[in-house]
Design an enzyme around this catalytic site. Structure first.
Site, short mmCIF file in Angstrom:
data_model
loop_
_atom_site.label_atom_id
_atom_site.label_comp_id
_atom_site.label_asym_id
_atom_site.label_seq_id
_atom_site.Cartn_x
_atom_site.Cartn_y
_atom_site.Cartn_z
N SER A 49 5.36 7.22 10.47
CA SER A 49 5.51 7.90 11.73
C SER A 49 5.69 6.48 12.29
CB SER A 49 4.23 9.14 12.13
OG SER A 49 2.74 8.27 11.75
N LYS A 98 1.89 20.86 9.20
CA LYS A 98 2.67 20.36 10.35
C LYS A 98 4.53 21.70 10.41
CE LYS A 98 4.47 16.55 12.02
NZ LYS A 98 5.29 15.99 11.94
N GLU A 146 9.82 1.01 11.00
CA GLU A 146 11.76 2.33 10.37
C GLU A 146 10.35 3.32 10.35
OE1 GLU A 146 12.79 4.79 9.06
OE2 GLU A 146 12.98 3.44 6.93
N GLU A 186 10.42 15.24 15.21
CA GLU A 186 10.33 15.10 14.12
C GLU A 186 9.78 16.36 12.96
OE1 GLU A 186 9.51 11.32 11.59
OE2 GLU A 186 10.84 11.88 11.12
N GLN A 213 0.98 18.48 5.61
CA GLN A 213 2.75 18.78 6.22
C GLN A 213 2.92 20.16 6.21
OE1 GLN A 213 3.88 15.63 7.55
NE2 GLN A 213 5.76 16.99 7.78
N CYS A 248 13.41 10.60 6.63
CA CYS A 248 13.53 9.74 8.72
C CYS A 248 14.47 9.99 8.86
CB CYS A 248 13.09 8.31 7.97
SG CYS A 248 14.02 7.22 6.82
N LYS A 279 1.07 -1.41 0.18
CA LYS A 279 -0.01 0.54 -0.16
C LYS A 279 0.61 0.89 0.17
CE LYS A 279 -1.86 2.52 3.14
NZ LYS A 279 -1.94 4.38 2.33
N PRO A 280 0.52 2.15 -1.42
CA PRO A 280 1.51 3.17 -1.40
C PRO A 280 0.70 4.20 -0.23
CG PRO A 280 0.51 3.01 -3.13
CD PRO A 280 0.16 1.88 -2.16
N ALA A 281 1.35 5.68 0.10
CA ALA A 281 1.26 6.35 0.71
C ALA A 281 -0.25 7.24 -0.25
CB ALA A 281 1.69 7.52 1.11
N GLU A 282 -0.66 7.68 0.03
CA GLU A 282 -2.45 8.56 -0.51
C GLU A 282 -1.93 9.54 -0.90
OE1 GLU A 282 -4.48 10.31 2.75
OE2 GLU A 282 -6.18 10.68 1.88
P1 NAP Z 1 1.95 8.10 8.35
O1 NAP Z 1 0.15 8.40 8.97
O2 NAP Z 1 2.30 7.19 9.11
O3 NAP Z 1 1.85 7.32 6.92
C1 NAP Z 1 2.82 6.21 6.37
C2 NAP Z 1 1.85 5.16 5.91
O4 NAP Z 1 1.13 4.45 6.70
C3 NAP Z 1 0.48 5.89 4.16
O5 NAP Z 1 0.87 4.47 3.34
C4 NAP Z 1 -0.33 5.73 5.11
O6 NAP Z 1 -0.93 6.37 4.31
C5 NAP Z 1 -0.13 3.91 6.21
N1 NAP Z 1 -1.03 4.57 7.07
C6 NAP Z 1 -1.77 5.65 7.99
N2 NAP Z 1 -2.93 5.55 9.57
C7 NAP Z 1 -2.42 4.44 9.54
C8 NAP Z 1 -2.49 3.08 10.00
N3 NAP Z 1 -3.78 3.21 11.35
N4 NAP Z 1 -2.47 1.59 9.62
C9 NAP Z 1 -1.94 0.99 8.40
N5 NAP Z 1 -0.95 2.15 7.56
C10 NAP Z 1 -1.56 3.33 8.02
O7 NAP Z 1 2.60 8.62 8.07
P2 NAP Z 1 2.43 10.78 7.22
O8 NAP Z 1 0.65 11.04 8.10
O9 NAP Z 1 2.46 10.26 5.97
O10 NAP Z 1 3.04 11.32 8.13
C11 NAP Z 1 3.37 11.97 9.48
C12 NAP Z 1 4.64 12.45 9.26
O11 NAP Z 1 5.80 10.98 9.78
C13 NAP Z 1 5.83 12.89 8.93
O12 NAP Z 1 5.23 14.26 9.68
C14 NAP Z 1 6.82 12.38 9.60
O13 NAP Z 1 7.27 12.58 10.83
C15 NAP Z 1 6.96 10.90 9.79
N6 NAP Z 1 7.11 10.30 8.18
C16 NAP Z 1 8.25 9.17 8.60
C17 NAP Z 1 8.63 8.83 7.76
C18 NAP Z 1 9.76 7.89 7.51
O14 NAP Z 1 10.12 7.62 6.19
N7 NAP Z 1 10.09 7.35 8.82
C19 NAP Z 1 7.82 8.75 5.87
C20 NAP Z 1 6.90 9.21 6.28
C21 NAP Z 1 6.31 10.43 7.20
P3 NAP Z 1 -1.67 7.03 4.28
O15 NAP Z 1 -0.39 7.82 3.60
O16 NAP Z 1 -2.50 7.14 3.36
O17 NAP Z 1 -1.72 8.59 5.75
#
Ligand code: NAP
Ligand code: MG
Length: 494
Positions: free
Chosen positions: A252, A357, A273, A404, A354, A307, A199-202
């Site tokens: 996250s 944030k 990760e 972060e 973002q 990250c 599943k890629p990001a939204e």
């Molecule tokens: P996120 O919500 O953790 O998204 C990562 C992935 O998980 C996306 O594909 C997301 O889908 C999915 N997801 C969201 N809620 C989920 C759940 N309850 N169960 C399973 N999968 C789920 O991160 P984000 O909202 O895109 O970013 C939030 C923060 O995370 C950023 O501000 C940053 O600090 C951090 N981040 C870290 C990394 C890293 O490489 N470690 C990468 C991106 C972001 P959706 O995209 O549809 O929400």
């Protein structure tokens, strides 16, 4: 608060280091955008049973690029079943040498279509074309090549063990490296003999969907790779599906913790990760100009959407002033804007959420008493942008030093002794990466062994290679990706 900061910045210099840069936009006409996309389930593109769709945009222009399907529970179930059937009937029975052929094929097709992938990645994610062209796409191909090489050598990779695949892997990835994260996850899983639901990001589904086309072009048996677009709910349904044997997640810390709770007691394997708050430590004997380039590369390129970004600069007190001065001079030359322009250093913030944030955290830094300085650049009128920002007078307790930010925002702290540097570097809930800049090899080795960080770069930053394991400590997660360690995460070695 953002407005206040804006008033404090000067106008952009028309010339950079004495040179004018004419616009150099990368052509987009070789990228055929499709108006809408289905889900890849069982080797076919299908309409979502959920009947829901959402739009995906370019964060640099806010223009709608395509509509994609939002997979619901029924779609998740169909994809997991397709992956299970492919696992039991075909993929787990195939020899490693045969599996390798498919992986080599994917790698080669990615190389052939590199330009198309780089442009699409930049359009959908907002990162500069020079990043997607020189880093993301070549590394994605390299991951498939590297793991293709292991597929028929698993017995040699783990001598004395009997490596066996785990089954169906659920993989959920973020928006900062959409294609590269897909490659990081898919290549080891497939090499080890597992099948996948990804599943890629939204906000960044388009390159993963196109990778699905590459997978079809490479004639992988149907159902070996299934791709489900959607939002958080789709991810939650996928990782919670009882038919899944292994979950790999990048994103996250908050969502990582929720997934860990979902899987607790299930016996299913999990690698996480998560975020980071890396310290980039500069000693007084470091080559300062080189360090400034490393700092800029570590936090401003890719908009800080990394990250392992070097979001905290720990600088030895004796050189703090000259180093920060040099850094500001370099920041003033950063070219912020159209990510499709080949000269652009800093592209668009990935989404409005973002950007909000980042803006909120920067405001908290000012309210706490830190001093912000921003690169004097003009920002495009449309799209999501944030000026490269550096904070001085930062205390360790401030949110900008602890949380972060995931944006082009650096917090500067100082230290006097190596012990103080280590203590401050380790003083966050995270432990993903760190950097050390010094002339002394012994100091590098000493610090690397005392820092709680999965990767420590010395006199460089943000370098990646498929042979090298990557992952975190503490709230940055567990498990490694890349190298033999990453392969092990997709195998039963008992
Ligand atoms: P996120 O919500 O953790 O998204 C990562 C992935 O998980 C996306 O594909 C997301 O889908 C999915 N997801 C969201 N809620 C989920 C759940 N309850 N169960 C399973 N999968 C789920 O991160 P984000 O909202 O895109 O970013 C939030 C923060 O995370 C950023 O501000 C940053 O600090 C951090 N981040 C870290 C990394 C890293 O490489 N470690 C990468 C991106 C972001 P959706 O995209 O549809 O929400
Ligand atoms: Mg999210």
């Amino acid at each position: 608060m953002a407005e206040q900061l804006e008033r404090r910045t000067e106008r952009a210099p028309a010339r950079f280091g004495g040179l004018d840069y004419a616009p150099a936009p990368e052509a987009t006409d070789h990228v055929q955008l499709r108006a809408d996309h289905g889900l890849l389930i069982g080797g076919r593109w299908v309409e979502p049973a959920s009947e829901r769709r959402f739009k995906t945009i370019s964060p640099a222009t806010e223009e709608v690029l395509a509509e994609v399907a939002e997979a619901g529970e029924e779609d998740v179930d169909a994809a997991v079943k397709a992956a299970r059937a492919a696992y039991t009937k075909v993929w787990s029975r195939m020899s490693g040498a045969e599996r390798a052929k498919y992986l080599y094929r994917i790698a080669r097709i990615l190389q052939e279509r590199a330009r198309e992938f780089a442009v699409l990645e930049t359009m959908n994610g907002g990162k500069p074309i020079k990043e997607s062209r020189d880093v993301d796409v070549p590394l994605a191909a390299a991951h498939f090549f590297y793991h293709a090489g292991w597929a028929d050598k698993l017995d040699y990779a783990f001598p004395g063990r009997r490596p066996a695949p785990l089954g169906v892997a659920a993989q959920v990835i973020p928006w900062n490296f959409p294609l590269l994260m897909a490659a990081w996850k898919l290549a080891p899983a497939l090499a080890a003999g597992n099948t996948v639901v990804l599943k890629p990001a939204e906000t960044t589904p388009l390159t993963a969907l196109r990778l699905g086309e590459v997978i079809q072009e490479a004639e992988l048996p149907e159902g070996v790779v299934n791709i489900l677009t959607g939002a958080g709910a789709t991810g939650a349904a996928l990782v919670g599906h009882p038919g899944v044997d292994k979950v790999a997640f990048t994103g996250s810390t908050e969502v990582g913790k929720a997934i860990q709770r979902t899987l607790a007691g299930s016996g299913r394997k999990l690698t996480l990760e998560l975020g980071g708050k890396a310290a980039n430590i500069v000693f007084e004997d470091a080559p300062l100009d080189q360090a400034v380039e490393g700092i800029v590369n570590g936090i401003y390129f890719n908009q800080g959407h990394v990250c392992c970004a070097g979001s905290r600069l720990l600088v030895q007190e004796s050189i703090a002033e000259p180093l920060v001065d040099k850094l500001k001079r370099r920041m003033a030359t950063l070219r912020v804007g159209d990510p499709l322009d080949k000269n652009t250093d800093v592209g668009a913030i990935n989404s409005r959420a973002q950007l909000d944030k980042i803006t909120e955290l920067v405001a908290s830094g000012e309210a706490d008493g830190a001093q912000a300085w921003q690169a004097p650049c003009e920002l495009p009128a449309r799209g999501f942008w944030f000026r490269p920002t550096v904070f001085t007078h930062v205390a360790q307790s401030y949110r900008i030093a602890q949380e972060e930010i995931f944006g082009p925002v650096l917090s500067v702290l100082t230290f006097r002794t190596p012990d103080e540097a280590v203590e401050k570097a380790n003083n966050t809930p995270y432990g993903l990466s760190a950097g050390v800049w010094t002339d002394k090899g012994s100091r590098i080795l000493d610090l690397a062994s005392r820092m709680q960080a999965g990767v420590v770069w010395a006199n460089t930053f943000n370098r990646f290679d498929p042979t090298s394991p990557f992952g975190g400590y503490k709230e940055s997660g567990f498990g490694r990706e890349g190298g033999r360690h990453g392969l092990a995460a997709y195998l039963d070695l008992s």
